[in-house]
Scaffold this motif. Structure first.
Motif, PDB file in Angstrom:
ATOM      1  N   ASP A 170      21.486 -49.798  23.835  1.00 40.62           N
ATOM      2  CA  ASP A 170      22.638 -48.942  23.530  1.00 40.62           C
ATOM      3  C   ASP A 170      22.429 -48.235  22.268  1.00 40.62           C
ATOM      4  O   ASP A 170      23.021 -48.547  21.084  1.00 40.62           O
ATOM      5  CB  ASP A 170      24.103 -49.586  23.579  1.00 40.62           C
ATOM      6  CG  ASP A 170      25.198 -48.584  23.742  1.00 40.62           C
ATOM      7  OD1 ASP A 170      24.877 -47.316  23.609  1.00 40.62           O
ATOM      8  OD2 ASP A 170      26.317 -48.925  23.645  1.00 40.62           O
ATOM      9  N   LEU A 171      21.610 -47.361  22.072  1.00 41.48           N
ATOM     10  CA  LEU A 171      21.132 -46.960  20.561  1.00 41.48           C
ATOM     11  C   LEU A 171      22.053 -46.173  19.894  1.00 41.48           C
ATOM     12  O   LEU A 171      22.287 -46.740  18.642  1.00 41.48           O
ATOM     13  CB  LEU A 171      19.949 -46.075  20.838  1.00 41.48           C
ATOM     14  CG  LEU A 171      18.530 -46.327  21.295  1.00 41.48           C
ATOM     15  CD1 LEU A 171      17.511 -45.360  21.341  1.00 41.48           C
ATOM     16  CD2 LEU A 171      18.223 -47.531  20.081  1.00 41.48           C
ATOM     17  N   PHE A 183      22.401 -48.136  16.161  1.00 38.65           N
ATOM     18  CA  PHE A 183      22.463 -47.171  14.913  1.00 38.65           C
ATOM     19  C   PHE A 183      23.657 -47.096  14.374  1.00 38.65           C
ATOM     20  O   PHE A 183      23.872 -47.153  13.198  1.00 38.65           O
ATOM     21  CB  PHE A 183      22.038 -45.719  15.427  1.00 38.65           C
ATOM     22  CG  PHE A 183      20.403 -45.852  15.550  1.00 38.65           C
ATOM     23  CD1 PHE A 183      19.647 -45.780  16.630  1.00 38.65           C
ATOM     24  CD2 PHE A 183      19.725 -45.638  14.299  1.00 38.65           C
ATOM     25  CE1 PHE A 183      18.219 -45.401  16.513  1.00 38.65           C
ATOM     26  CE2 PHE A 183      18.323 -45.346  14.316  1.00 38.65           C
ATOM     27  CZ  PHE A 183      17.535 -45.224  15.364  1.00 38.65           C
ATOM     28  N   ARG A 184      24.874 -46.955  14.729  1.00 36.42           N
ATOM     29  CA  ARG A 184      26.028 -46.713  14.244  1.00 36.42           C
ATOM     30  C   ARG A 184      26.436 -48.015  13.281  1.00 36.42           C
ATOM     31  O   ARG A 184      26.581 -48.170  12.136  1.00 36.42           O
ATOM     32  CB  ARG A 184      27.380 -46.567  15.270  1.00 36.42           C
ATOM     33  CG  ARG A 184      28.723 -46.468  14.575  1.00 36.42           C
ATOM     34  CD  ARG A 184      29.899 -46.726  15.483  1.00 36.42           C
ATOM     35  NE  ARG A 184      29.840 -48.084  16.034  1.00 36.42           N
ATOM     36  CZ  ARG A 184      30.483 -48.707  16.890  1.00 36.42           C
ATOM     37  NH1 ARG A 184      31.408 -47.815  17.473  1.00 36.42           N
ATOM     38  NH2 ARG A 184      30.493 -49.793  17.331  1.00 36.42           N
ATOM     39  N   THR A 242      23.339 -55.108  15.519  1.00 31.86           N
ATOM     40  CA  THR A 242      22.668 -54.133  14.915  1.00 31.86           C
ATOM     41  C   THR A 242      21.273 -53.874  15.726  1.00 31.86           C
ATOM     42  O   THR A 242      20.730 -54.542  16.582  1.00 31.86           O
ATOM     43  CB  THR A 242      22.353 -54.580  13.541  1.00 31.86           C
ATOM     44  OG1 THR A 242      21.695 -55.741  13.635  1.00 31.86           O
ATOM     45  CG2 THR A 242      23.714 -54.663  12.791  1.00 31.86           C
ATOM     46  N   LEU A 243      20.510 -52.903  15.095  1.00 33.43           N
ATOM     47  CA  LEU A 243      19.136 -52.678  15.471  1.00 33.43           C
ATOM     48  C   LEU A 243      18.408 -53.612  15.871  1.00 33.43           C
ATOM     49  O   LEU A 243      17.588 -53.714  16.888  1.00 33.43           O
ATOM     50  CB  LEU A 243      18.738 -51.271  15.052  1.00 33.43           C
ATOM     51  CG  LEU A 243      17.788 -50.256  15.716  1.00 33.43           C
ATOM     52  CD1 LEU A 243      18.391 -50.061  17.079  1.00 33.43           C
ATOM     53  CD2 LEU A 243      17.353 -49.087  14.934  1.00 33.43           C
ATOM     54  N   VAL A 247       9.216 -53.368  23.115  1.00 31.47           N
ATOM     55  CA  VAL A 247       9.371 -53.937  21.921  1.00 31.47           C
ATOM     56  C   VAL A 247       8.933 -53.154  20.663  1.00 31.47           C
ATOM     57  O   VAL A 247       9.519 -53.019  19.684  1.00 31.47           O
ATOM     58  CB  VAL A 247       9.046 -55.372  21.680  1.00 31.47           C
ATOM     59  CG1 VAL A 247       9.566 -55.951  20.268  1.00 31.47           C
ATOM     60  CG2 VAL A 247      10.040 -56.247  22.939  1.00 31.47           C
ATOM     61  N   MET A 248       7.667 -52.811  20.779  1.00 34.01           N
ATOM     62  CA  MET A 248       7.004 -51.932  19.757  1.00 34.01           C
ATOM     63  C   MET A 248       7.538 -50.622  19.704  1.00 34.01           C
ATOM     64  O   MET A 248       7.701 -49.942  18.390  1.00 34.01           O
ATOM     65  CB  MET A 248       5.394 -52.022  19.853  1.00 34.01           C
ATOM     66  CG  MET A 248       4.565 -53.498  19.648  1.00 34.01           C
ATOM     67  SD  MET A 248       4.986 -54.119  17.945  1.00 34.01           S
ATOM     68  CE  MET A 248       4.251 -55.641  17.968  1.00 34.01           C
ATOM     69  N   ALA A 249       7.857 -50.121  20.792  1.00 29.20           N
ATOM     70  CA  ALA A 249       8.462 -48.588  20.659  1.00 29.20           C
ATOM     71  C   ALA A 249       9.837 -48.790  19.941  1.00 29.20           C
ATOM     72  O   ALA A 249      10.109 -47.900  19.382  1.00 29.20           O
ATOM     73  CB  ALA A 249       8.690 -48.158  22.078  1.00 29.20           C
ATOM     74  N   GLY A 250      10.498 -49.820  20.384  1.00 31.31           N
ATOM     75  CA  GLY A 250      12.071 -50.012  19.561  1.00 31.31           C
ATOM     76  C   GLY A 250      11.671 -50.363  18.106  1.00 31.31           C
ATOM     77  O   GLY A 250      12.761 -49.709  17.450  1.00 31.31           O
ATOM     78  N   LEU A 251      10.789 -51.073  17.738  1.00 30.57           N
ATOM     79  CA  LEU A 251      10.497 -51.010  16.428  1.00 30.57           C
ATOM     80  C   LEU A 251      10.232 -49.894  15.603  1.00 30.57           C
ATOM     81  O   LEU A 251      10.640 -49.707  14.471  1.00 30.57           O
ATOM     82  CB  LEU A 251       9.326 -52.255  16.223  1.00 30.57           C
ATOM     83  CG  LEU A 251       9.600 -53.724  16.342  1.00 30.57           C
ATOM     84  CD1 LEU A 251       8.324 -54.598  16.202  1.00 30.57           C
ATOM     85  CD2 LEU A 251      10.808 -54.162  15.523  1.00 30.57           C
TER      86      LEU A 251
END
Length: 289
Positions: free
Chosen positions: A64-65, A69-70, A236-237, A257-261
């Motif tokens: 839930d980006l 992010f918020r 958090t992120l 996971v690397m894409a999220g990082l």
């Protein structure tokens, strides 16, 4: 005619250090584009067979980006503002004001830098749990969850930074006392002296401290994980990215996971590039002072 020797060893050392720093980052970016089964195979392939955005779409679908992010932005902004304000005020008091026990206070501030932050996470959490009149607690801090269910809990342990106070104090010591005395003679109070004279001169160092604080707060994981166990809505992120491993197909876990990082690093990278000139200047001035 004097021949100037080209410093090949120095350049080679700098290039080698840059390569060692960049290779893990580039490997993370390349892995984020790899397809199922490409990551972790032998012989190791640095480049993906085909560049695609499927891993980024999977990361966005699983996370839930907007909420992550918020939470990260709110916590990081509050921590940054508090650290800059308290470090500047405390550094000014310890550098330019004379009061009983000043040196003792400065030594106590230095002593806080000797302990790892996670050593105090359990006491901080217990304080937040028993915070009076919050989260269902009564006046004695009993009966509810306190501030642990609030987004405020993400920032509470990091509002004051001993290193920030030390850095600002060491820089402010070199500001001429005559300039401050002239302002006081003209009728300026201590707050006006700090705001109008000291803060403008310490701006490069404050940018440096702000960037360092931003990176630490943005990447904070252990405390954010502890707080999110009490209330998943304040996740958090970094915590959300770690949770990807539990929700993604094992064959695609690492690339997703690397894409999220990569997505989480982008704000830090953009901020650093925008403030790089001030950051380098602040480092140089801190070393000279």
């Amino acid at each position: 005619m004097i021949r100037r020797r080209f410093p090949w060893p120095s350049y080679l050392l700098v290039v080698s250090g840059a390569a060692l720093t960049l290779v893990p980052f580039l490997d993370m970016v390349m892995t984020s584009f790899k397809g199922p089964g490409e990551s972790g195979t032998l012989p190791y392939r640095f480049l993906p067979e085909a560049f695609g955005l499927s891993n980024y779409r999977a990361a966005v679908d699983q996370l839930d980006l907007p909420v992550l992010f918020r939470n990260s932005v709110v916590a990081t902004t509050v921590i940054n503002a508090s650290v800059l304000l308290t470090s500047s005020l405390a550094g000014y008091a310890l550098a330019k004001l004379r009061f009983p026990g000043r040196d003792l206070v400065f030594r106590l501030v230095l002593s806080t830098m000797m302990f790892p932050p996670f050593l105090f996470f359990v006491p901080h959490f217990l304080i937040l749990v028993h915070w009076p009149l919050a989260g269902g607690n009564d006046l004695l801090g009993r009966g509810g969850a306190g501030l642990t269910v609030s987004i405020v809990a993400l920032a509470m342990p990091f509002l004051v930074n001993g290193f920030g106070i030390f850095l600002m104090r060491q820089f402010m010591v070199s500001i001429p006392d005559e300039v401050l005395e002239a302002a006081r003679i003209d009728g300026a109070g201590e707050f006006a002296v700090w705001w109008r004279i000291v803060v403008p001169q310490t701006r490069p160092v404050m940018v440096t401290l702000g960037l360092l604080t931003f990176v630490d707060a943005w990447n904070e994981y252990i405390w954010a994980l502890l707080v999110s166990t009490a209330n998943p809505d304040v996740m958090t992120l970094p915590v959300g990215i770690q949770m990807l491993q539990d929700h993604v197909d094992p064959a695609r876990t690492m690339p997703v996971v690397m894409a999220g990082l990569v997505l989480s690093i982008l704000p830090v990278l953009v901020l650093f590039l925008l403030l790089q000139r001030h950051y380098v200047r602040g480092i140089m001035l801190s070393g000279l002072k």
